[in-house]
Each structure stands twice: as structure tokens, then as C-alpha cells.
Design a protein around this motif. Structure first.
Motif, PDB file in Angstrom:
ATOM      1  N   LEU A  20       0.839  -1.199   0.000  1.00 43.71           N
ATOM      2  CA  LEU A  20       0.000   0.000   0.000  1.00 43.71           C
ATOM      3  C   LEU A  20       0.876   1.253   0.000  1.00 43.71           C
ATOM      4  CD1 LEU A  20      -2.983   1.210   0.624  1.00 43.71           C
ATOM      5  CD2 LEU A  20      -2.114   1.372   2.946  1.00 43.71           C
ATOM      6  N   PHE A  33      -6.781   2.221  -7.715  1.00 46.83           N
ATOM      7  CA  PHE A  33      -6.210   2.188  -6.378  1.00 46.83           C
ATOM      8  C   PHE A  33      -7.150   2.874  -5.376  1.00 46.83           C
ATOM      9  CE2 PHE A  33      -3.306   4.171  -3.233  1.00 46.83           C
ATOM     10  CZ  PHE A  33      -2.614   3.064  -2.817  1.00 46.83           C
ATOM     11  N   ASP A  36     -10.223   0.763  -4.698  1.00 47.09           N
ATOM     12  CA  ASP A  36      -9.931  -0.320  -3.757  1.00 47.09           C
ATOM     13  C   ASP A  36     -10.009   0.185  -2.328  1.00 47.09           C
ATOM     14  OD1 ASP A  36      -9.573  -2.313  -5.558  1.00 47.09           O
ATOM     15  OD2 ASP A  36      -7.387  -2.124  -5.669  1.00 47.09           O
ATOM     16  N   ILE A  37      -9.413   1.347  -2.112  1.00 44.47           N
ATOM     17  CA  ILE A  37      -9.366   1.874  -0.750  1.00 44.47           C
ATOM     18  C   ILE A  37     -10.772   2.195  -0.244  1.00 44.47           C
ATOM     19  CG2 ILE A  37      -8.598   3.876   0.614  1.00 44.47           C
ATOM     20  CD1 ILE A  37      -5.981   3.715  -0.970  1.00 44.47           C
ATOM     21  N   ASN A  39     -13.251   0.523  -0.487  1.00 44.93           N
ATOM     22  CA  ASN A  39     -13.902  -0.689   0.027  1.00 44.93           C
ATOM     23  C   ASN A  39     -13.528  -1.024   1.464  1.00 44.93           C
ATOM     24  OD1 ASN A  39     -15.118  -1.109  -2.422  1.00 44.93           O
ATOM     25  ND2 ASN A  39     -13.388  -2.277  -3.225  1.00 44.93           N
ATOM     26  N   VAL A  40     -12.594  -0.298   2.020  1.00 44.39           N
ATOM     27  CA  VAL A  40     -12.129  -0.627   3.363  1.00 44.39           C
ATOM     28  C   VAL A  40     -12.932   0.156   4.395  1.00 44.39           C
ATOM     29  CG1 VAL A  40     -10.093  -0.748   4.843  1.00 44.39           C
ATOM     30  CG2 VAL A  40      -9.836  -0.931   2.374  1.00 44.39           C
ATOM     31  N   ASP A  41     -13.236  -0.500   5.506  1.00 37.20           N
ATOM     32  CA  ASP A  41     -14.023   0.171   6.544  1.00 37.20           C
ATOM     33  C   ASP A  41     -13.126   0.829   7.577  1.00 37.20           C
ATOM     34  OD1 ASP A  41     -16.457  -0.529   5.482  1.00 37.20           O
ATOM     35  OD2 ASP A  41     -16.333  -2.537   6.380  1.00 37.20           O
ATOM     36  N   ILE A  42     -13.714   1.828   8.192  1.00 38.16           N
ATOM     37  CA  ILE A  42     -13.038   2.535   9.285  1.00 38.16           C
ATOM     38  C   ILE A  42     -13.077   1.641  10.530  1.00 38.16           C
ATOM     39  CG2 ILE A  42     -13.169   4.586  10.764  1.00 38.16           C
ATOM     40  CD1 ILE A  42     -12.631   5.276   7.858  1.00 38.16           C
ATOM     41  N   ILE A  43     -12.000   1.693  11.331  1.00 37.35           N
ATOM     42  CA  ILE A  43     -11.970   0.913  12.567  1.00 37.35           C
ATOM     43  C   ILE A  43     -11.602   1.826  13.731  1.00 37.35           C
ATOM     44  CG2 ILE A  43     -11.363  -1.309  11.543  1.00 37.35           C
ATOM     45  CD1 ILE A  43      -8.429  -0.493  12.665  1.00 37.35           C
ATOM     46  N   PRO A  44     -11.857   1.374  14.933  1.00 38.19           N
ATOM     47  CA  PRO A  44     -11.415   2.179  16.082  1.00 38.19           C
ATOM     48  C   PRO A  44      -9.892   2.315  16.067  1.00 38.19           C
ATOM     49  CG  PRO A  44     -12.791   0.325  16.765  1.00 38.19           C
ATOM     50  CD  PRO A  44     -12.500   0.125  15.341  1.00 38.19           C
ATOM     51  N   ILE A  49      -0.878   3.621  13.132  1.00 44.45           N
ATOM     52  CA  ILE A  49      -1.174   2.884  11.908  1.00 44.45           C
ATOM     53  C   ILE A  49      -2.671   2.953  11.616  1.00 44.45           C
ATOM     54  CG2 ILE A  49      -1.088   0.628  10.764  1.00 44.45           C
ATOM     55  CD1 ILE A  49       1.416   0.028  12.416  1.00 44.45           C
ATOM     56  N   ASP A  50      -3.458   2.696  12.665  1.00 44.48           N
ATOM     57  CA  ASP A  50      -4.916   2.796  12.497  1.00 44.48           C
ATOM     58  C   ASP A  50      -5.314   4.207  12.092  1.00 44.48           C
ATOM     59  OD1 ASP A  50      -5.150   0.194  13.330  1.00 44.48           O
ATOM     60  OD2 ASP A  50      -5.447   0.753  15.431  1.00 44.48           O
ATOM     61  N   LEU A  53      -4.423   4.817   8.488  1.00 47.42           N
ATOM     62  CA  LEU A  53      -5.315   4.107   7.565  1.00 47.42           C
ATOM     63  C   LEU A  53      -6.682   4.772   7.516  1.00 47.42           C
ATOM     64  CD1 LEU A  53      -4.333   0.437   8.397  1.00 47.42           C
ATOM     65  CD2 LEU A  53      -4.334   1.427   6.112  1.00 47.42           C
ATOM     66  N   ASN A  54      -7.188   5.128   8.691  1.00 44.74           N
ATOM     67  CA  ASN A  54      -8.498   5.770   8.733  1.00 44.74           C
ATOM     68  C   ASN A  54      -8.510   7.100   7.992  1.00 44.74           C
ATOM     69  OD1 ASN A  54      -9.691   3.704  10.062  1.00 44.74           O
ATOM     70  ND2 ASN A  54      -9.656   4.661  12.094  1.00 44.74           N
ATOM     71  N   ILE A  57      -8.645   6.344   4.316  1.00 44.20           N
ATOM     72  CA  ILE A  57      -9.938   5.793   3.897  1.00 44.20           C
ATOM     73  C   ILE A  57     -11.021   6.871   3.926  1.00 44.20           C
ATOM     74  CG2 ILE A  57     -11.750   4.130   4.537  1.00 44.20           C
ATOM     75  CD1 ILE A  57      -9.245   2.483   5.747  1.00 44.20           C
TER      76      ILE A  57
ATOM     77  N   ARG B   6      -5.169  -7.178  13.780  1.00 43.47           N
ATOM     78  CA  ARG B   6      -6.313  -6.351  13.383  1.00 43.47           C
ATOM     79  C   ARG B   6      -6.225  -5.867  11.943  1.00 43.47           C
ATOM     80  NH1 ARG B   6      -3.513  -1.280  14.701  1.00 43.47           N
ATOM     81  NH2 ARG B   6      -1.629  -2.258  15.365  1.00 43.47           N
ATOM     82  N   ARG B  10      -8.946  -7.097   9.231  1.00 47.16           N
ATOM     83  CA  ARG B  10      -9.941  -6.143   8.767  1.00 47.16           C
ATOM     84  C   ARG B  10      -9.677  -5.651   7.344  1.00 47.16           C
ATOM     85  NH1 ARG B  10     -12.687  -3.419  13.638  1.00 47.16           N
ATOM     86  NH2 ARG B  10     -11.934  -4.732  15.314  1.00 47.16           N
ATOM     87  N   TYR B  11      -8.405  -5.658   6.951  1.00 48.71           N
ATOM     88  CA  TYR B  11      -8.106  -5.041   5.672  1.00 48.71           C
ATOM     89  C   TYR B  11      -7.664  -5.989   4.575  1.00 48.71           C
ATOM     90  CZ  TYR B  11      -8.197  -0.867   8.516  1.00 48.71           C
ATOM     91  OH  TYR B  11      -8.580   0.125   9.361  1.00 48.71           O
ATOM     92  N   ALA B  14      -9.793  -6.231   1.353  1.00 55.11           N
ATOM     93  CA  ALA B  14      -9.829  -5.025   0.540  1.00 55.11           C
ATOM     94  C   ALA B  14      -8.466  -4.704  -0.054  1.00 55.11           C
ATOM     95  CB  ALA B  14     -10.310  -3.859   1.382  1.00 55.11           C
ATOM     96  N   LEU B  15      -7.459  -4.822   0.789  1.00 55.50           N
ATOM     97  CA  LEU B  15      -6.123  -4.481   0.312  1.00 55.50           C
ATOM     98  C   LEU B  15      -5.606  -5.501  -0.690  1.00 55.50           C
ATOM     99  CD1 LEU B  15      -4.446  -3.088   3.519  1.00 55.50           C
ATOM    100  CD2 LEU B  15      -5.355  -1.833   1.583  1.00 55.50           C
ATOM    101  N   VAL B  18      -5.582  -3.905  -3.796  1.00 52.83           N
ATOM    102  CA  VAL B  18      -4.434  -3.029  -3.998  1.00 52.83           C
ATOM    103  C   VAL B  18      -3.232  -3.838  -4.442  1.00 52.83           C
ATOM    104  CG1 VAL B  18      -2.858  -1.437  -2.883  1.00 52.83           C
ATOM    105  CG2 VAL B  18      -5.278  -1.397  -2.292  1.00 52.83           C
ATOM    106  N   LEU B  21      -2.826  -4.716  -7.965  1.00 54.32           N
ATOM    107  CA  LEU B  21      -2.277  -3.737  -8.910  1.00 54.32           C
ATOM    108  C   LEU B  21      -0.879  -4.141  -9.345  1.00 54.32           C
ATOM    109  CD1 LEU B  21      -3.174  -0.339  -7.259  1.00 54.32           C
ATOM    110  CD2 LEU B  21      -4.046  -1.237  -9.409  1.00 54.32           C
TER     111      LEU B  21
END
Lengths: 211, 948
Positions: A20, A33, A36-37, A39-44, A49-50, A53-54, A57, B6, B10-11, B14-15, B18, B21
């Protein structure tokens, strides 16, 4: 010592993240690209890193209705941050941060070249593209990670361990020495959550001893 | 280490997309085969020595670069090249800082925002070339190819671009030489067909010995060098002059005189420093000439100034002499004194009569001597032509031209290069245009905006400074077959230049580039910037193309030696990032234009002909050295005198030649890149002097110099035996054919045509010599001059450790406290980045300053370091800090050229200081364009100074 299966899962996870990041820092994003992103869900959020990513996204999702313009915005921001023509605030080469001369293609770059060579690899456009571009370094990590997984899965544990060590050394000894500074540069120089987010992930990787 | 699952859980799905690609595998790296890896292992760490030519500054010294692991590891001077004789100055040795600068232009970019907004996005080369090609094709179709200007900025490695644009169909190809020192070289060009006169101090020289052998000779012969407004210790265009001046002093007791309103670095090594008013160089030279003519006494050894043998090798002296003397009977309206008298010159120059008399006497009596004038004198004044012409006369009549230790016309004696590669032949292509309803045929050349335009038809080297006017108003062709034709300027391709900042007043350039038509489109439809560096002019471009740096491309040195020397600019490393070599850029654009249907562009002239850059350079080398076998000692006694020499020194020496008696050519084996590489990168042919006369008789050899009569010409347009001669002949013929229509420049000075011998007119904005400006003297008490700070030019301001070093009074440690990222030795430790951003305390870092005299400053209540505004009568101003010292004539203010107000971030600390560093060019009068060649009067201005 970690259980081998746990380690492989961890490596798979890291491979995705390196891939990524490689795409984000090597070139302006492609439309596929961004899709694709989305499609990813938000997380706590538990760490940087979280958070990173959030940020990525969320910003990509929020631009869903104007993806083409957003792609254009991102390519301008990419040029401004990393390329020029005005002085880019976040120079994407290790040697800039690690050499006294602050030039590119310094001895630091050659040391990186040697590390690639130890793994039987070289930059495709050798002598033109500096070997220590962040995108190339991330690809190297991704490659080593993938190879390590592959060797583990084929029971070649000795070779796998060797590559694993190589990967750890590259990450801890080399990348950790400059990536945080580069990431800070990105964070302080951009209002854009896409690149800011990517920089948080970079920082998170280094800070956590990866994950 | 704990594994967090995690992200994976979770990813991963989806990834996975990516990751997909990356189906093709690696993007940036490749796997090496074991043998490839082994080969690379073995080669790493090994040095390879390559010879090349510098381009960190225009001196273009011969360099030896040590390459390790594909990068420049060490830089030395090339001992085999006499230009620098093995020396690498701080600037030359800093090459890596520029080549490996993280702020270089790296990728082709296209502008996204408005011009000047600085918003660009990266594109591929194909996209960039496609964009430029389509625009050029469209412009050619709509307006004609002549509507494009190819401005090569720097002379270095320009030929590829000239070739392409000549073939495209525009004659408007130029480089910065057109605004650099044009009037300085006017006299030499007019009178000997040359350009720049320099003292004979290039050492070593390769000299033929009586026994036939060749020897490297280090002996200096000069006894006197007079540098007028020429500062080789700082503004090094001709590197050997700095060490040669010292060498001649120390080893041969040579006296050095420096004439400069400011105490230049060169003046520090002088025996005599004379500080006249600005813009009075011609006055001083005129007074020297009058003094020498009036006081010469061939019977008195102490007054034997003139070497009358010059008359054998020249023509027209009587005319020149009479025209010059005719002024003696006239009274100058500014002071009522007889022109060129000592009193007159003292009044105008501000020097004492005694000083002028002593200088004239010293120059007349000392032999060998060289009187040299530079860019910062005649080169920057509206009437510099007059000084340049008198300067030639002074050197010639005193017998100093081309003698050992005298003065040398470097243009006449340097090696020829370029040949058919330059594409000049394309300019003779026939083209047609409709003028007043009639179809007219002419050649591409006849569209030339200067040579056939309404303003400066004798602009031998074009007039870049006038471009803003051309962008706004287009070009009126008033001479030649296309007389009456008008065309707009629609494309501007700028390569390795920074014309917005340096080509006259920046505000005028910006206005012209930003001007829009009624429909809101830019009048200038295409603006391309090609360079390795991001300069101010890039910010206004539509397309930026990154060019391979000087270490990454192949070409030849462009230097001013005392005899034929040529050396390789080798591509010592691969082009970095996605920069491309000029040959590639030329071929790509040529191919695109061809694909778009431009039938003037053929593969056989470009991409099929020049498969590598070496092919191109070999063609450039084909005519070398291309000079005639003349002078004493005769360079090649085995060949006929006066024959043109072509071929390697080796083949000419060994007699591996063919002698063509019909065309008077001796042809050996051609010099090639390969030959140069095998010979320390350089070809050197023998030196000789007295090249204007036979080696064995006191008579002209009719092969040298390069004028219409092959004699030194003191008259510029005359007829003899039904034939017409002289340097101005062809320009006057143009005027006559155009029914006597006088070009703008000549009209300004009240001339109806180009003069036939000595002429004189006054400069502009000088209240002390031109009555028109007397009224400004009280309110604007200072004359403004400028000069180069050698290591603070655009390319090197990027290198802080050079920029930091102070120079004269125009580049001093007077910074405000600022932070910048600069390379400084960093303390080792866990956090190496902490030292990256340096805080520079006030007054520790050299910046552009305003140099003025201490007494002037005191009177105005200004202290060293005070921020002041400098304002001209046109209402334009610039801001900067004062450096007050005794080392400058009272009433003079000096600002370094392009040292301040730098608004491109790529210039590092120079950008940080832009708000309190002065931009000299903001004060230049954009309408003062010298009447014969149109270059800007950079040093013709008066100003007042106010404390902020």
C-alpha cells in the motif's frame, strides 16, 4: 519465539501494508487504487497505523463523488510534496536525511544498493533513479516479506530465517534512521489527509518495531 | 514482539485488491541472475577516470572526474587542459552539490494553475513532447514557424536545439551572449572579425621550437595589463586570466592596472586602481588615444608610443584618424571642452588629468601590453561600442595586437566547432508569405527578428532583452525580401537560461509572459522551460523539461583560449531521474513534429542520423581546428602558410593528411569523441603570434584576420574598384534597399546609416556626460552599476557553502536571522536530523548587498547594514542592506547581478533572503536598448537612496 503460523500471518499483514505504502509514495495514485481503498471500513484507532489508515480511507471516501478531480488534486499534491519544481518539502530519498552533504546518491545510497545486491536485486533504472527512494525501499521490504513467507511455506526455514533477518536489519538499521524524519516532513507540510495518513502509517511501522 | 492481527483481519480482503495492482511483479527493482549479481559485486567500489568540461560556470574548465558506482566520487582539474592547467576552483569542485541536489528538476511537468502560480503536475516524456509538439505544429500553421523563439540561455551545448528550430523554420534562435557583453566585442568584430580580446596569459602554450619539436611553454611575456571594467578574479569567464595575471606579475614583473569604480578583487592585485565615474570608459579610452596621437615621438624612446608598422596590416587608418580628430575641434555641450582632451576626460570621468596622462603614457610606452575591457564597462553601457572600437585602435596602433604578451582575439584563434550539426543550412530554405496581397519568396533567415526587424538589423548576436516587446507587439520585418511583413511571437522555448530575472527588467518580462488577448488566452501561446535547475523563469512556464546536467551529457567545451584547444564534455554518469540529454530531446521533438505532419522535419536529419549523442558531437568536431596555418612560429612549417588546418594534432604532426591546394586546406584524420577520450579529453594545436603577417616577411598573409579585406579594418563601409567592403557594409546595403528606412536604434542616436569609420555618441541616464540627463543629477545623486558575484549565480546559489563566502561589497554577511536546510557537518548520534535545519544568526551568511561609499553613507545618515530603498527616476525601486566601504567611488552604487530578490525556492538560502536583498534588474530601464545591437544598458541608471 513466535509460533510460525502467527509469524506468517503477521508477515502477510505487513506485506499488504508495504505494498500500500509503496504505491502511495512511488507515484501519483491510479483511479483503481482509490476505488480499492473505498472498500475498506473505518476501525477504532489504537495507534498511528490505524489513525493513518483511517485518514486515508475517510478522505478517499469523502471524495467519492469527485474522484477525477480528487485524482488531479492528489497528483498536484504529490508533485508539490515529493517532486517539485519548487523545492519539495518532503524529499523522498534516505541520503538526503542521512548524508552530511544532504545530496542524493551519496554513500548512503550505495550502502542501500549493496543491501539490495545481497538479496540478489538491483534497481531497474540503476544509476539514474537513486536506490534509496522510499518507494524502492518499501518495495524491497515487500519483496523480502513475500519471499520469507514463501520460503516458510515451503519449509525452507533456514533460508526464510536469513531473509527475515535481512528484512529486520533493513527496517531497523536503515529505514528507522530516516523514515520518521521523512514522515514528519510530510505531516507538517501537507493539509491532505491522504499523504498525512500514509505518513502516520510509516511512523507507526517504525515506532512499533513494525506492528 | 506481539503480533496484532487487526490490520490483517480487517483489511486483507480489501487491500488484496491493492496488491493486485502489482500483478506484473516488481515496479522498481529487478532480480539479478547469479552472474549479473557477481559482475556487479566485482565492479562496485572501483574508480574509473573520465575527462570532461565543467559547466558550473562559463569558464568551462577541463575536469577530471572519478566515477565510482555510477556516481561522481571525486572532481579534479584536468592537467592536460591549459585553460585551467589542472586547477579546480571551489565552484568546479562543488559539482556534486549541483548534480546530486535534491532540488533538481527531475521529471517533465505541465503547468496546472495560472502562469506564475507554480502549480505543476508530473507527466511522462511522451505527454510533454506531445503537448509541445501539438502546440508548435499549431503555431506554425496559424502564424508561421518564425513565431517561435528558441532561446538557449547559455551558449553551452546549444547546438541541438538550434538545429531543431532552424529545421522547424524559425531563424530566431539565440543565447545569452546576445545580452552579455555585446558592445564589448563590437570593436573586435567590426575591425578584425573576432570577438573578445584577452591578454596573452594562457599558460601553458604549446609552441613550435626552432628544432621542430613542440614544447609546453609556461613563460609569461606581458609587461602591462590594463583591465577596464573586467574582473577576472571574480567574474571568471576566462579562467586562466586570474592565475595568469598573478603569474605575469610575479614571474615577469608585469604591471597591472584596474579601471573600475569599485575596488574589485582584481583591483586588489593591481599596481594601480583608477576609479572613474560609471559609463565613461569610452571617454578615458578616447583621451588615451588622443594623448598618444598628440604626443607620439618616434625619435624619443620615452615617447615612442605608436608602432607604425600596423599600417601595413590594416586599412582605413587615415579615415579613422581624420574622423577621430574632427571631434577635437568640437566643444562638448556638457562642459564646453574639446572632445578627448585631458581636461575634457578629467571633467567627465572624475579622474585627474595627471591620472589619465600617466595611464596613456604607461600604456603607450610599455610593450608588450594589453588593454582589455569587459562586461562591466563598455558591455553594460548604451554607447559601449565607441569604447570597444577605440580599445581595438589603441591596441593595434601601439603594436600590441597578437604579439607575445600582448592582446589576443580569442574568437579568431579558438578551434572551430559545430559544423553542419548546428543546422545553419536549414536557414536558407525557401519560404513564401503574402505581403500586401502579393506572394513573396525569401529564406527562413530573412524572418530574423533582429537582423531583418525594424530595430537592430546589425544585431549580430540577437537581442534577448527586446523579447518582451516582441511578445507584446510581434515583429515588423523592415529589411530583406519580407519587408512589410509582420508576425507575432507565439512560442518561447527557454533552455538553461533565466531571462525573466536577467534579461532586462523582470517586471516587463512578467507582464509580457502573462499578457492575455481579448478572449482571455495568453498572447504567448507556448512557453517551455528546459534545464536541470528550477529557476525563476520555470515558474512561469507551461511545460518544464528536465535536461541532463553537464556531467550527464556529451558535448564540447566553449572557451576563449590563445590558440586552438578543444576538449570533451563527456557524459561521465547516466542522466539522473528522468532527465534527458539534448540529443534525445531534439530527436523526440523532431519525431513528434514529423508525425504531426511537419514535412520540414525529416528522420534523416535527426533521429536516423544521430542515433547517439556521440554521433552529433563527432559532426560538431569535424571542422576542428579549422584555423589557418599562420603566425610565428608557423604552427606547421611542413604545410603551406595560410592553408586551413583540419584534423587531430597527431595526424597533422605525422603528416597523415591530404593537401587540397585549390581550396587551401590541409586535412588530417578528423577529431572524434573517441580520439579525445584517448588523449586526456583534449586536442591542442600549436600556438603562434603575429598571425596577421607572413611568418617570414613583414607583409600581410591575406589569411588572417577575418575581415572583408583580411586586414585590420579602421573603416567600416567603403567601395574600392567597384567592390564594397567593411563590417557595416551589408547592414547599410539593407537600409539602402529598403529605400533608406532607418532602423529604430540608429534613429535614436540621430544616425541615418551605420557609420563608415570612427563614431561617437553619448550613453543614457548619465548626467555627467549626456546633457539630456543633467537635470536628474541633484535628485538622483548616485550612478548604479552592477557586476557578477562569481559563486552566487543562479546555478551556484543552490550550493550554500559557495554562496556563504563573501565577495567584494555586493555579497556580504548581512543576513537577517533565518532558518534554512543547509549541509553542515552534523553531530553523530541517534537523531542525526536535529542539525539539519540550521539557524543562521544575523550577519553570518553572505547575501546580496548594496555597495556604497562610506562618506556617501555618512552624509545620508546610513550605517553599515541599514536597510535602504534604492529608487530610480522611473519610479522603480529595490530594497537591500548597505555595505559601506571606502572601496568604491563616491557617487556610485553597485549591486551584484541577480544576487537578490530571488523568488525561486530552488535557490535555497537566497530565497529566504529575497525580501531584503536587492534586485539590480528591477532598476534597469527596459527601454534603454543599445542602438546598434539592442542589448540592455544594465549599468546606465541613476538612483537615490532612502533609509527604510
Amino acid at each position: 519465539m513466535l509460533m510460525e503460523s502467527t509469524m506468517i500471518e503477521k508477515l502477510r499483514e505487513e506485506r499488504y501494508i508495504f505494498n500500500l505504502l509503496k504505491h502511495i509514495f512511488w507515484a501519483e495514485p491510479a483511479k483503481e487504487f482509490l476505488r480499492d481503498i473505498q472498500n475498506v471500513d473505518i476501525i477504532p484507532e489504537e495507534d498511528e497505523i490505524d489513525r493513518g489508515l483511517n485518514l486515508i480511507i475517510e478522505t478517499v471516501k469523502s471524495n467519492n463523488s469527485r474522484l477525477d478531480e480528487y485524482l488531479n488534486d492528489l497528483s498536484l499534491e504529490f508533485a508539490r510534496l515529493f517532486i517539485g519544481p519548487k523545492n519539495p518539502p518532503a524529499i523522498p530519498y534516505a541520503s538526503f536525511y542521512l548524508s552530511e552533504s544532504k545530496t542524493i546518491m551519496s554513500d548512503v545510497t550505495i550502502d542501500v544498493r549493496k543491501m539490495y545486491l545481497d538479496a540478489g536485486m538491483a534497481v531497474q533504472n540503476l544509476y539514474s533513479i537513486p536506490d534509496d527512494h522510499i518507494g524502492i525501499e518499501l518495495e524491497f521490504l515487500q519483496y523480502l516479506t513475500e519471499k520469507t513467507i514463501d520460503l516458510f511455506e515451503h519449509g525452507q526455514r533456514e533460508d526464510a530465517s536469513r531473509l527475515y533477518e535481512m528484512r529486520e536489519d533493513f527496517l531497523n538499521d536503515h529505514m528507522a534512521s530516516w523514515i520518521p524524519f521523512f514522515a514528519d516532513k510530510v505531516i507538517e507540510s501537507t493539509q491532505d489527509d491522504f499523504y498525512k495518513g500514509a505518513a502516520f502509517i510509516l511512523k507507526g511501522i517504525i515506532k512499533n518495531g513494525h506492528f | 514482539m506481539q503480533v496484532s492481527r487487526r490490520v490483517f483481519l480487517r483489511y486483507a480482503a480489501a487491500l488484496g485488491g491493492v496488491a493486485a495492482l502489482n500483478k506484473s511483479g516488481l515496479m522498481t527493482l529487478k532480480n539479478l541472475s547469479p552472474s549479473e549479481a557477481e559482475a556487479m559485486q566485482t565492479s562496485m567500489g572501483k574508480y574509473e577516470v573520465k575527462y570532461t568540461a565543467d559547466a558550473m560556470c562559463p569558464a568551462e574548465c577541463g575536469m577530471e572526474m572519478w566515477i565510482k558506482d555510477g556516481k561522481i566520487a571525486k572532481i579534479y582539474g584536468n592537467k592536460a587542459v591549459p585553460m585551467n592547467d589542472g586547477i579546480a576552483c571551489a565552484k568546479g569542485a562543488s559539482g556534486q552539490q549541483l548534480v546530486y541536489s535534491p532540488y533538481r528538476l527531475k521529471y517533465p511537468m505541465i503547468r496546472v494553475g495560472e502562469r506564475g502560480s507554480g502549480k505543476f503536475k508530473r507527466v511522462t516524456w511522451d505527454e510533454a513532447i506531445d503537448h509541445i509538439g501539438k502546440k508548435l505544429a499549431d503555431i506554425k500553421k496559424k502564424y508561421g514557424a518564425e513565431s517561435a523563439i528558441m532561446d538557449c540561455g547559455d551558449v553551452t551545448d546549444r547546438d541541438h536545439y538550434y538545429r531543431l528550430f532552424f529545421a522547424y523554420g524559425t531563424p530566431n534562435c539565440t543565447e545569452h551572449g546576445s545580452i552579455c557583453d555585446t558592445p564589448r566585442r563590437h570593436g573586435p568584430k567590426l575591425m578584425v572579425g573576432g570577438k573578445r580580446w584577452e591578454p596573452d596569459i594562457m599558460r601553458p602554450q604549446l609552441v613550435r621550437q626552432p628544432d621542430g619539436s613542440l614544447k609546453k611553454d609556461y613563460t609569461y611575456k606581458s609587461k602591462l595589463i590594463v583591465y577596464n571594467g573586467w574582473n577576472p578574479f571574480v567574474a571568471t569567464r576566462i579562467f586562466y586570466e586570474s592565475r595568469g595575471t598573478v603569474g605575469a606579475k610575479v614571474e615577469n614583473g608585469c604591471k597591472v592596472v584596474v579601471i573600475d569604480p569599485s575596488y574589485s578583487n582584481t583591483a586588489t592585485a593591481a599596481d594601480m586602481w583608477l576609479a572613474p565615474r560609471a559609463g565613461t570608459d569610452g571617454d578615458l579610452f578616447g583621451a588615451m588615444l588622443r594623448y598618444i596621437l598628440e604626443n607620439d615621438n618616434q625619435n624619443d624612446p620615452n615617447k615612442k608610443y605608436i608602432n607604425w608598422s600596423f599600417k601595413k596590416y590594416s586599412t582605413g587608418w587615415e579615415d579613422f584618424d581624420a574622423a577621430f580628430k574632427s571631434w577635437w575641434g568640437k566643444k562638448d555641450p556638457i562642459n564646453g571642452l574639446s572632445y578627448f582632451s585631458l581636461d575634457w576626460a578629467a571633467d567627465r570621468t572624475g579622474l585627474s588629468k595627471k591620472q589619465i596622462e600617466d595611464l596613456a603614457h604607461l600604456f603607450g610606452i610599455t610593450k608588450p601590453a594589453a588593454l582589455v575591457w569587459g562586461m562591466q564597462s563598455p558591455g553594460h553601457h548604451y554607447n559601449g561600442y565607441c569604447a570597444s572600437i577605440i580599445g581595438v585602435a589603441l591596441n593595434v596602433i601601439t603594436g600590441n595586437f597578437d604579439i607575445p604578451g600582448g592582446v589576443i582575439d580569442t574568437e579568431l584563434v579558438k578551434s572551430d566547432k559545430g559544423g553542419s550539426a548546428t543546422g545553419k543550412q536549414f536557414k536558407s530554405k525557401k519560404v513564401k508569405r503574402m505581403i500586401d496581397g502579393k506572394e513573396v519568396e525569401g529564406e527562413v533567415e530573412h524572418f530574423h527578428m533582429d537582423l531583418f526587424g525594424s530595430k537592430y538589423p546589425a544585431a549580430w548576436d540577437d537581442a534577448v532583452a527586446d523579447y518582451p516587446n516582441a511578445f507584446m507587439e510581434g515583429v515588423d520585418v523592415r529589411y530583406g525580401p519580407f519587408r512589410g511583413y509582420h508576425y507575432p511571437i507565439k512560442a518561447y522555448i527557454l533552455r538553461t537560461g533565466n531571462s525573466i530575472l536577467t534579461g532586462s527588467a523582470p517586471y516587463k518580462w512578467k507582464d509580457a509572459i502573462l499578457a492575455k488577448d481579448a478572449s482571455g488566452n495568453y498572447k504567448l501561446e507556448l512557453y517551455v522551460f528546459i534545464d536541470s535547475l528550477n529557476l525563476e523563469s520555470a515558474l512561469y512556464a507551461d511545460v518544464i523539461l528536465p535536461e541532463a546536467s553537464y556531467a550527464e551529457r556529451q558535448s564540447l567545451s566553449d572557451i576563449y583560449p590563445s590558440h586552438q584547444v578543444i576538449y570533451n564534455r563527456d557524459a561521465v554518469i547516466k542522466p539522473l531521474h528522468e532527465s534527458k540529454k539534448p540529443t534525445e530531446i531534439m530527436n523526440m521533438l523532431a519525431r513528434k513534429l514529423h508525425e504531426l505532419g511537419d514535412s520540414d522535419i525529416k528522420g534523416s536529419d535527426f533521429w536516423e542520423k544521430y542515433k547517439t549523442e556521440e554521433d552529433f558531437v563527432n559532426e560538431m568536431l569535424a571542422p576542428a581546428p579549422g584555423r589557418v596555418n599562420v603566425g610565428t612560429p608557423l604552427p606547421y612549417p611542413q604545410y603551406p602558410e595560410g592553408y586551413k588546418l583540419i584534423g587531430t594534432p597527431e595526424s597533422l604532426e605525422k603528416g597523415e593528411v591530404t593537401v587540397d591546394d585549390r581550396n587551401k586546406v590541409v586535412k588530417g584524420k578528423p577529431v572524434t569523441v573517441e580520439w579525445l577520450r584517448n588523449n586526456h579529453g583534449v586536442a591542442i594545436w600549436p600556438m603562434s603570434w603575429y598571425r596577421y603577417k607572413k611568418h617570414n616577411a613583414d607583409e600581410p598573409n591575406k589569411a588572417f584576420p577575418n575581415t572583408s579585406t583580411k586586414l585590420i579594418e579602421f573603416k567600416f563601409d567603403w567601395a574600392d574598384g567597384g567592390k564594397r567592403y567593411g563590417g557595416y557594409k551589408s547592414y547599410n546595403e539593407k537600409i539602402e534597399k529598403a529605400g533608406g528606412e532607418v532602423p529604430l536604434g540608429l534613429r535614436e542616436i540621430g544616425f541615418s546609416k551605420f557609420p563608415s569609420t570612427f563614431f561617437w555618441f553619448e550613453t543614457k541616464w548619465n548626467p555627467y556626460t549626456n546633457p539630456e540627463y543633467k537635470k536628474y543629477a541633484k535628485d538622483y545623486p548616485f550612478q548604479l552599476i552592477c557586476g557578477r558575484v562569481h559563486h552566487a549565480m543562479s546555478g551556484t546559489q543552490m550550493i550554500p557553502w559557495l554562496g556563504e563566502i563573501k565577495t567584494e561589497g555586493t555579497w556580504q554577511p548581512m543576513n537577517n536571522e533565518f532558518e534554512a536546510e543547509v549541509p553542515e557537518a552534523m553531530p553523530m548520534g541517534d537523531e542525526p536530523m536535529k542539525a539539519m535545519k540550521m539557524k543562521f544568526k544575523a550577519n553570518t551568511y553572505a547575501v546580496g548587498t548594496i555597495w556604497m561609499n562610506t562618506d556617501d553613507a555618512k552624509k545620508a545618515g546610513i550605517k553599515n547594514g541599514d536597510l535602504v530603498v534604492v529608487e530610480n527616476p522611473l519610479g522603480k525601486s529595490t530594497k537591500g542592506k548597505v555595505f559601506a566601504s571606502g572601496g568604491i567611488r563616491p557617487g556610485i552604487i553597485k549591486i551584484g547581478f541577480a544576487t537578490g530578490g530571488r523568488f525561486s525556492e530552488g535557490l535555497g538560502p537566497a530565497y529566504k533572503t529575497k525580501d531584503y536583498t536587492p534586485s539590480h534588474n528591477d532598476l534597469v530601464d527596459p527601454d534603454v536598448l543599445s542602438p546598434i545591437m539592442g542589448f540592455p544598458g544594465y549599468a546606465d541608471m541613476i538612483v537615490k537612496v532612502k533609509k527604510v
